[in-house]
Design a protein around this motif. Structure first.
Motif, PDB file in Angstrom:
ATOM      1  N   ASN A   1       0.860  -1.178   0.000  1.00 42.21           N
ATOM      2  CA  ASN A   1       0.000   0.000   0.000  1.00 42.21           C
ATOM      3  C   ASN A   1       0.898   1.229   0.000  1.00 42.21           C
ATOM      4  OD1 ASN A   1      -1.834   2.043   0.309  1.00 42.21           O
ATOM      5  ND2 ASN A   1      -2.512   1.442   2.338  1.00 42.21           N
ATOM      6  N   SER A   2       1.568   1.470  -1.106  1.00 41.61           N
ATOM      7  CA  SER A   2       2.511   2.586  -1.209  1.00 41.61           C
ATOM      8  C   SER A   2       1.848   3.929  -0.961  1.00 41.61           C
ATOM      9  CB  SER A   2       3.178   2.579  -2.582  1.00 41.61           C
ATOM     10  OG  SER A   2       3.894   1.387  -2.758  1.00 41.61           O
ATOM     11  N   GLU A   3       0.589   4.049  -1.360  1.00 41.92           N
ATOM     12  CA  GLU A   3      -0.114   5.317  -1.176  1.00 41.92           C
ATOM     13  C   GLU A   3      -0.291   5.660   0.302  1.00 41.92           C
ATOM     14  OE1 GLU A   3      -1.559   2.722  -3.021  1.00 41.92           O
ATOM     15  OE2 GLU A   3      -0.776   3.446  -4.921  1.00 41.92           O
ATOM     16  N   GLY A   4      -0.295   4.661   1.159  1.00 38.70           N
ATOM     17  CA  GLY A   4      -0.486   4.886   2.594  1.00 38.70           C
ATOM     18  C   GLY A   4       0.804   5.012   3.386  1.00 38.70           C
TER      19      GLY A   4
ATOM     20  N   GLU B   1       3.183   7.383   3.812  1.00 34.88           N
ATOM     21  CA  GLU B   1       3.442   8.589   4.615  1.00 34.88           C
ATOM     22  C   GLU B   1       2.585   8.618   5.880  1.00 34.88           C
ATOM     23  OE1 GLU B   1       5.912  10.835   4.515  1.00 34.88           O
ATOM     24  OE2 GLU B   1       6.662   9.521   2.928  1.00 34.88           O
TER      25      GLU B   1
ATOM     26  N   PHE C   1       5.191   1.015   3.875  1.00 31.81           N
ATOM     27  CA  PHE C   1       4.470   0.855   2.605  1.00 31.81           C
ATOM     28  C   PHE C   1       3.555  -0.366   2.615  1.00 31.81           C
ATOM     29  CE2 PHE C   1       8.531  -1.263   1.943  1.00 31.81           C
ATOM     30  CZ  PHE C   1       8.133  -2.502   1.477  1.00 31.81           C
TER      31      PHE C   1
ATOM     32  N   SER D   1      -0.636  -2.227  -5.523  1.00 29.07           N
ATOM     33  CA  SER D   1      -1.266  -2.182  -4.207  1.00 29.07           C
ATOM     34  C   SER D   1      -2.177  -3.387  -4.051  1.00 29.07           C
ATOM     35  CB  SER D   1      -2.082  -0.891  -4.043  1.00 29.07           C
ATOM     36  OG  SER D   1      -1.233   0.192  -3.843  1.00 29.07           O
TER      37      SER D   1
END
Length: 108
Positions: free
Chosen positions: A35-38, A40, A65, A99
């Motif tokens: 889940n690279s978008e999550g 941060e 990630f 993802s």
């Protein structure tokens, strides 16, 4: 169902490998759901309240990630050389994965 297995080279990144093994032995899953978008938000949650320490990184497992990262991640102070090299190695293994891909991390 596991989509990919990563064999983490313990002889190359032994400090990071020890942290991962210790965390898995304490009951944290060896599975990472990409889940690279999550990343941060997970980093913000996992490091919340944990001060920086001069000369050290804060190494997270489960990694940021992963869906499993964030709140509840096991954090350990680590020397940057081992931690960053290991992080680059893992990133290279998963950069092209979508993802939702489930990756099993095994020590080799």
């Amino acid at each position: 169902m596991i989509d990919k297995v990563i064999y983490f080279p313990t002889d190359k990144y032994f400090k990071t490998a020890a942290h991962i093994e210790h965390t898995i032995n304490k009951g944290k899953a060896a599975i990472c759901t990409i889940n690279s978008e999550g990343a941060e938000e997970n980093r913000s949650q996992s490091l919340k309240g944990l001060p920086t320490k001069q000369g050290y990184d804060r190494d997270e497992f489960s990694m940021t990630f992963c869906d499993e990262g964030g709140t509840g991640a096991e954090i350990e102070y680590a020397k940057p050389a081992d931690n960053r090299s290991a992080g680059s190695w893992i990133s290279y293994q998963v950069d092209q994965l979508q993802s939702g891909t489930k990756v099993l991390i095994q020590m080799k």
